[in-house]
Every structure is written in structure tokens, then in C-alpha cells.
Motif scaffolding. Structure first.
Motif, PDB file in Angstrom:
ATOM      1  N   ASN A 109       0.870  -1.172   0.000  1.00  0.00           N
ATOM      2  CA  ASN A 109       0.000   0.000   0.000  1.00  0.00           C
ATOM      3  C   ASN A 109       0.911   1.227   0.000  1.00  0.00           C
ATOM      4  O   ASN A 109       2.138   1.095   0.126  1.00  0.00           O
ATOM      5  CB  ASN A 109      -0.916  -0.011   1.215  1.00  0.00           C
ATOM      6  CG  ASN A 109      -2.197   0.768   0.958  1.00  0.00           C
ATOM      7  OD1 ASN A 109      -2.246   1.651   0.100  1.00  0.00           O
ATOM      8  ND2 ASN A 109      -3.240   0.437   1.685  1.00  0.00           N
ATOM      9  N   VAL A 110       0.306   2.386  -0.125  1.00  0.00           N
ATOM     10  CA  VAL A 110       1.128   3.593  -0.104  1.00  0.00           C
ATOM     11  C   VAL A 110       0.804   4.386   1.159  1.00  0.00           C
ATOM     12  O   VAL A 110       0.587   5.589   1.120  1.00  0.00           O
ATOM     13  CB  VAL A 110       0.941   4.455  -1.374  1.00  0.00           C
ATOM     14  CG1 VAL A 110       1.598   3.778  -2.564  1.00  0.00           C
ATOM     15  CG2 VAL A 110      -0.543   4.696  -1.683  1.00  0.00           C
ATOM     16  N   CYS A 111       0.780   3.669   2.262  1.00  0.00           N
ATOM     17  CA  CYS A 111       0.541   4.310   3.553  1.00  0.00           C
ATOM     18  C   CYS A 111       1.891   4.812   4.078  1.00  0.00           C
ATOM     19  O   CYS A 111       2.745   4.012   4.496  1.00  0.00           O
ATOM     20  CB  CYS A 111      -0.081   3.305   4.516  1.00  0.00           C
ATOM     21  SG  CYS A 111      -0.293   3.990   6.168  1.00  0.00           S
ATOM     22  N   ALA A 112       2.063   6.122   4.028  1.00  0.00           N
ATOM     23  CA  ALA A 112       3.366   6.702   4.407  1.00  0.00           C
ATOM     24  C   ALA A 112       3.732   6.326   5.843  1.00  0.00           C
ATOM     25  O   ALA A 112       4.886   6.014   6.147  1.00  0.00           O
ATOM     26  CB  ALA A 112       3.313   8.214   4.233  1.00  0.00           C
ATOM     27  N   LYS A 113       2.715   6.329   6.716  1.00  0.00           N
ATOM     28  CA  LYS A 113       2.957   6.027   8.125  1.00  0.00           C
ATOM     29  C   LYS A 113       3.513   4.602   8.287  1.00  0.00           C
ATOM     30  O   LYS A 113       4.495   4.372   8.986  1.00  0.00           O
ATOM     31  CB  LYS A 113       1.607   6.119   8.844  1.00  0.00           C
ATOM     32  CG  LYS A 113       1.618   6.791  10.172  1.00  0.00           C
ATOM     33  CD  LYS A 113       0.274   6.500  10.788  1.00  0.00           C
ATOM     34  CE  LYS A 113      -0.405   7.752  11.237  1.00  0.00           C
ATOM     35  NZ  LYS A 113      -1.722   7.500  11.787  1.00  0.00           N
ATOM     36  N   THR A 114       2.863   3.662   7.635  1.00  0.00           N
ATOM     37  CA  THR A 114       3.278   2.259   7.759  1.00  0.00           C
ATOM     38  C   THR A 114       4.657   2.049   7.155  1.00  0.00           C
ATOM     39  O   THR A 114       5.510   1.353   7.732  1.00  0.00           O
ATOM     40  CB  THR A 114       2.270   1.336   7.026  1.00  0.00           C
ATOM     41  OG1 THR A 114       0.972   1.670   7.458  1.00  0.00           O
ATOM     42  CG2 THR A 114       2.547  -0.126   7.287  1.00  0.00           C
ATOM     43  N   PHE A 115       4.883   2.651   6.002  1.00  0.00           N
ATOM     44  CA  PHE A 115       6.158   2.430   5.323  1.00  0.00           C
ATOM     45  C   PHE A 115       7.300   3.068   6.113  1.00  0.00           C
ATOM     46  O   PHE A 115       8.371   2.474   6.274  1.00  0.00           O
ATOM     47  CB  PHE A 115       6.088   2.991   3.894  1.00  0.00           C
ATOM     48  CG  PHE A 115       7.131   2.385   2.989  1.00  0.00           C
ATOM     49  CD1 PHE A 115       7.142   1.026   2.720  1.00  0.00           C
ATOM     50  CD2 PHE A 115       8.117   3.172   2.412  1.00  0.00           C
ATOM     51  CE1 PHE A 115       8.111   0.453   1.896  1.00  0.00           C
ATOM     52  CE2 PHE A 115       9.088   2.617   1.592  1.00  0.00           C
ATOM     53  CZ  PHE A 115       9.070   1.256   1.329  1.00  0.00           C
ATOM     54  N   GLU A 116       7.030   4.255   6.631  1.00  0.00           N
ATOM     55  CA  GLU A 116       8.049   4.926   7.442  1.00  0.00           C
ATOM     56  C   GLU A 116       8.371   4.090   8.686  1.00  0.00           C
ATOM     57  O   GLU A 116       9.528   3.930   9.074  1.00  0.00           O
ATOM     58  CB  GLU A 116       7.541   6.307   7.848  1.00  0.00           C
ATOM     59  CG  GLU A 116       8.633   7.193   8.401  1.00  0.00           C
ATOM     60  CD  GLU A 116       8.092   8.541   8.862  1.00  0.00           C
ATOM     61  OE1 GLU A 116       6.863   8.700   9.019  1.00  0.00           O
ATOM     62  OE2 GLU A 116       8.927   9.434   9.079  1.00  0.00           O
ATOM     63  N   ALA A 117       7.323   3.513   9.275  1.00  0.00           N
ATOM     64  CA  ALA A 117       7.536   2.684  10.471  1.00  0.00           C
ATOM     65  C   ALA A 117       8.366   1.449  10.122  1.00  0.00           C
ATOM     66  O   ALA A 117       9.265   1.059  10.870  1.00  0.00           O
ATOM     67  CB  ALA A 117       6.196   2.270  11.059  1.00  0.00           C
ATOM     68  N   LEU A 118       8.083   0.856   8.977  1.00  0.00           N
ATOM     69  CA  LEU A 118       8.862  -0.326   8.557  1.00  0.00           C
ATOM     70  C   LEU A 118      10.336   0.035   8.379  1.00  0.00           C
ATOM     71  O   LEU A 118      11.228  -0.614   8.930  1.00  0.00           O
ATOM     72  CB  LEU A 118       8.332  -0.850   7.223  1.00  0.00           C
ATOM     73  CG  LEU A 118       7.280  -1.956   7.233  1.00  0.00           C
ATOM     74  CD1 LEU A 118       6.810  -2.238   5.815  1.00  0.00           C
ATOM     75  CD2 LEU A 118       7.816  -3.229   7.873  1.00  0.00           C
ATOM     76  N   LEU A 119      10.578   1.088   7.598  1.00  0.00           N
ATOM     77  CA  LEU A 119      11.965   1.479   7.343  1.00  0.00           C
ATOM     78  C   LEU A 119      12.639   1.959   8.625  1.00  0.00           C
ATOM     79  O   LEU A 119      13.855   1.778   8.813  1.00  0.00           O
ATOM     80  CB  LEU A 119      12.045   2.564   6.266  1.00  0.00           C
ATOM     81  CG  LEU A 119      11.549   2.170   4.870  1.00  0.00           C
ATOM     82  CD1 LEU A 119      11.909   3.248   3.859  1.00  0.00           C
ATOM     83  CD2 LEU A 119      12.093   0.839   4.395  1.00  0.00           C
ATOM     84  N   GLY A 120      11.843   2.553   9.506  1.00  0.00           N
ATOM     85  CA  GLY A 120      12.420   3.048  10.758  1.00  0.00           C
ATOM     86  C   GLY A 120      12.845   1.914  11.680  1.00  0.00           C
ATOM     87  O   GLY A 120      13.779   2.052  12.458  1.00  0.00           O
ATOM     88  N   LYS A 121      12.145   0.794  11.604  1.00  0.00           N
ATOM     89  CA  LYS A 121      12.410  -0.278  12.563  1.00  0.00           C
ATOM     90  C   LYS A 121      13.306  -1.368  12.011  1.00  0.00           C
ATOM     91  O   LYS A 121      14.006  -2.050  12.770  1.00  0.00           O
ATOM     92  CB  LYS A 121      11.096  -0.876  13.041  1.00  0.00           C
ATOM     93  CG  LYS A 121      10.366   0.097  13.952  1.00  0.00           C
ATOM     94  CD  LYS A 121       9.184  -0.489  14.644  1.00  0.00           C
ATOM     95  CE  LYS A 121       8.565   0.562  15.563  1.00  0.00           C
ATOM     96  NZ  LYS A 121       7.152   0.468  15.686  1.00  0.00           N
ATOM     97  N   LEU A 122      13.274  -1.572  10.709  1.00  0.00           N
ATOM     98  CA  LEU A 122      14.126  -2.628  10.147  1.00  0.00           C
ATOM     99  C   LEU A 122      15.575  -2.151  10.087  1.00  0.00           C
ATOM    100  O   LEU A 122      15.848  -0.963   9.879  1.00  0.00           O
ATOM    101  CB  LEU A 122      13.660  -2.982   8.721  1.00  0.00           C
ATOM    102  CG  LEU A 122      12.363  -3.794   8.623  1.00  0.00           C
ATOM    103  CD1 LEU A 122      11.899  -3.870   7.168  1.00  0.00           C
ATOM    104  CD2 LEU A 122      12.562  -5.195   9.188  1.00  0.00           C
TER     105      LEU A 122
END
Ligand code: PA5
Length: 446
Positions: A109-122
Motif C-alpha cells: 500500500n502507499v501508507c506513508a505512516k506504515t512504510f516509514e515505520a517499517l523502514l524506521g524499525k528494520l
């Protein structure tokens, strides 16, 4: 034992056996089409001409990917839904407590919040990014690719390339150009293999193999079902996928507008979403088709089932069960009197009993049902089911006289979104956007 389709309640209520027979009388014509399209290579989901190459190319790549704890999959639609269904069914550990890896994260999806959280945590050092797109030009996937590439580059420098794997068309598209430009590892999505028919290619098998799932068994199961069609297209009329297609076409003819996919193998619940995309994107054309409605037993007995049972009489149902339920978690003897009839029984008896109860209630409430009963719930069985449903979808499309392999209607929204984002070359879409946005708004606040 083998898997089975049970037909005794399929032609019921206003759907008669004669309705199905009218469509099955087209079997010779469709068998000829099947032979033609197999010969011209247009049905690679069925005969899997890419299988040998995949068996050769995938294992060395997986050996290399074993160094990573995480796989971040960028893809959407058919490039993501099969992988998710396979992960949930056969590597569910990551969705529960105390998992030690590996992990598959699917960004569809293009959910900025989710993607940012993924990149922030991985951790980039521990992550392989797999970008999957048949066309190599899907905006949602490419946007995530650009962000992930930058994320890897910032942390790894030039070594970002060792963390990026591309799965795309053999020759065409932007992602294929990226493979050449940066010498990235890649796997092919074969010619004529559209997204929603591609789960059993590198698209689904790369993530499955990374998770340690027996991906060859998935392919074997699929070929078990496809083989009779490949070897003897003239025998199409005897194949269960064709029987399903005739039934589904007859449903449509008799104004059943919805097709429930009621999954009573809970670990396979995500197959409902995979099936919904396969069915809807393949068959919703020229005002035709039936709306797929994924539902999960027993959860949805307490949700949408009331509508299935007593809403409009416009639904047919594919009812999926499995025979091999685990015998774990038995009830002890120490139960209150009121519940003593459960004493000593396995927990899984609930699923079997509730599936039977729901199937009977649907049948009693005018819902034509085909009962798909799987002998077991392993990867080979899942491969068999996937192939059965893919073939049934294509044959239903042929019986509807539409092309089940394209999806022309979804292009308009994509073009408008590109125009809205400022991409060049969309004069008509820009004009349409202006006209649409110029209509005075009629707002009601709440
Ligand atoms: O089934 C399909 O063809 C589509 O749902 C595609 O999978 C989806 O649009 C993504 O396309 P692509 O794989 O080209 O990025």
C-alpha cells in the motif's frame, strides 16, 4: 485419499442442473481454445514452462539470502497477495509470540505512516528488499522502490545493490532497466503470466523459499491438477475446474451476483483475499461477473453470515474445508456440568461441527454450494487448490465471452492519478481532472 468437490447442493433452489449443462455443452469449443492457447504459450500459469529455470535459479539465490533476517517485499495486487497467503498458511510463526526469524514484510500500500515505520524499525544490514512488478512500472511499487533504495544506500553505500532483488519481466519495463543499470540480482516473471496468475512463479516462490516453505511442493500440487488439462485438453469436460466454471457461469446467468469463498481452514484465511483479486479482476468485465466475497470460518459466523443466510438470495458459495485438523488441545474431564459434553474431545472438533452447521444452514437458506474438501492443509494441497481456482477462473471467463487475463478498466484510475501527480503526457486526464474538481461540492459535515 484425494481432495474432492461435493456437488449435491450445488444445483439447488433456482439453479438447476440444466443451467450447468447448457454451459458444459460448450466444452468442445473451449477445449479447442485451451489447446490453442497452451500451444501458443499464453497460459503459462497452467503448464509452467518456467518451472525448470526457477528450480535452477532460485536455490542459489536463496542460499545467499539466508544471511538476512528480514525480507521486505514491495509489490501490489498479484505481486503481493499470493505471497501473503502462502506466508500466513505455511510460515505463521512470525505472526505469533517468540519467533526468531526469518520475517517477511509485505508493503502493498502507499501508507506513508506504515512504510516509514517499517523502514524506521528494520535494520538495512539485516534486510533483503525484493521489488516485484511484472510491468516494472506500477507507481505504488516503484515509489516504494525509490524510497527503499535510498534507505539502503544511506546505510550501506554501494552495497545497497547486494540487498536489492528485482522480480520483473524478462526484457521490458523500468525495473528491468534498473537491473541492467546497477547489475542487480533478478528473477523473471515469464511472458503472458499476469500478476494474479503468478503466485506460483518467482513472484510467490522467492518469498516462500526465503521463509523455508516447501515451495517445490506448492508447484507439484499445482501440476497434479494441471497435468490432465495439459496432456489432454480435449478432456476439459471431465476436469473439476471446468465443472466449477460451468456452475459459476450458471450462477451468473440466474442472477446470483455474489460468490462467497467461505474458508474453514483458518490458516488459509488469506487465500480468500488472493481468490477475491483473482476472480474480480479476471471476470468483472462488460457488466458481467460475480462479486467474490471472502469469509473465514468460524470468525465470520459472528459477522457477515447473517447476511449470507437471510439477506438477498443472490449468493452462491465455495465452501472450503480440510480433513486433517490437528488433534491438539483436547479438553480435560474437569469441565462444569453444563459443558461436560465437551470433556475429552479435541478442540478441533469445534471447527468441524461448526463448518457442518454453517454449510447446512446456507443450504437451507437457498445458497447453492460447492463444497471443496481438502485431504490435508500442506503446501502441496494449497498448490492444487490454487491451480484449480486459477483454471476455473479462466474457463469461467471464456464461458462469459470475456478475456480473463486482462484488466482494462483499472487503467483509467491509474492514468488519472499519474496526471494528478504531474506526470507528462496525460492531456485528456488533466482536462477530466479539472472538470471533475470544478463541480461545486455539496458538503455535509459531521
Ligand atoms: O493481477 C494483476 O495483473 C494486477 O493485480 C497486478 O498484479 C498489479 O496491478 C501489479 O502489477 P505489476 O505486477 O505489474 O506491478
Amino acid at each position: 485419499m484425494s481432495h474432492s468437490l461435493e456437488w449435491s447442493r450445488a444445483y439447488a433452489h433456482r439453479l438447476t442442473a440444466g443451467d450447468g449443462e447448457r454451459f458444459s455443452s460448450r466444452q468442445e469449443e473451449l477445449a479447442a481454445q485451451l489447446a490453442r492457447e497452451l500451444a501458443s504459450g499464453q497460459l503459462p500459469f497452467l503448464n509452467m514452462p518456467y518451472r525448470e529455470k526457477l528450480l535452477h535459479d532460485l536455490p542459489p539465490l536463496i542460499s545467499r539470502l539466508k544471511q538476512f533476517k528480514h525480507m521486505l517485499l514491495l509489490g501490489i495486487g498479484g505481486s503481493a497477495l499470493g505471497a501473503r497467503a502462502i506466508q500466513r498458511a505455511f510460515a505463521p510463526g512470525q505472526d505469533g509470540p517468540n519467533h526468531a526469524g526469518p520475517w517477511l514484510w509485505i508493503a502493498d500500500n502507499v501508507c506513508a505512516k506504515t512504510f516509514e515505520a517499517l523502514l524506521g524499525k528494520l535494520s538495512p544490514a539485516e534486510t533483503a528488499v525484493v521489488c516485484i512488478s511484472k510491468s516494472g512500472g506500477t507507481i505504488e511499487t516503484l515509489a516504494q522502490y525509490f524510497l527503499a533504495r535510498e534507505w539502503l544506500g544511506k546505510a550501506m553505500g554501494e552495497r545497497w545493490k547486494e540487498h536489492m532483488i528485482i522480480v520483473t519481466d524478462r526484457e521490458k519495463g523500468y525495473l528491468r532497466e534498473e537491473v541492467g543499470r546497477f547489475d542487480l540480482s533478478s528473477l523473471e516473471v515469464p511472458d503472458f503470466l499476469g500478476g494474479r496468475y503468478s503466485a506460483l512463479s518467482a513472484v510467490g516462490m522467492l518469498p516462500a523459499a526465503f521463509l523455508g516453505i516447501d515451495w517445490q511442493a506448492l508447484l507439484d500440487g499445482a501440476l497434479d491438477v494441471a497435468r490432465p488439462l495439459i496432456r489432454d485438453p480435449a478432456g476439459l469436460g471431465r476436469h473439476p475446474s471446468f465443472s466449477l466454471a460451468c456452475w459459476a457461469r450458471a450462477l451468473e446467468e440466474r442472477q446470483y451476483s455474489q460468490l462467497i469463498f467461505f474458508c474453514y481452514i483458518p490458516s488459509w484465511a488469506a487465500y480468500g483475499l488472493w481468490f477475491a483479486q483473482l476472480w474480480a479482476e479476471s471476470l468483472g468485465k462488460e457488466g458481467k461477473g460475480t462479486m467474490p466475497v471472502p469469509a473465514v470460518g468460524v470468525t465470520d459466523q459472528h459477522s457477515v453470515n447473517q447476511m449470507f443466510l437471510d439477506g438477498p438470495r443472490d449468493k452462491g458459495c465455495l465452501f472450503l474445508t480440510g480433513r486433517s485438523q490437528p488433534k491438539c488441545c483436547g479438553f480435560g474431564q474437569d469441565l462444569p456440568d453444563k459443558w461436560s459434553w465437551l470433556a475429552g474431545k479435541p478442540f478441533s472438533n469445534l471447527l468441524e461441527a461448526e463448518a457442518l452447521g454453517t454449510r447446512m444452514a446456507l443450504a437451507a437458506n437457498a445458497v447453492p454450494i460447492v463444497h471443496i474438501d481438502m485431504d490435508d492443509d500442506g503446501p502441496r494441497a494449497a498448490g492444487a487448490l490454487m491451480m484449480l481456482l486459477e483454471a476455473a477462473t479462466v474457463f469461467t471467463g471464456w464461458l462469459l465471452d470475456i478475456n480473463p487475463l486482462d484488466q482494462p478498466a483499472v487503467e483509467l484510475g491509474k492514468r488519472l492519478a499519474n496526471a494528478r501527480l504531474g506526470a507528462g503526457g496525460y492531456p485528456e486526464e488533466n482536462a477530466a481532472l479539472s472538470a471533475f474538481l470544478a463541480v461545486p461540492r455539496q458538503e455535509q459535515t459531521f
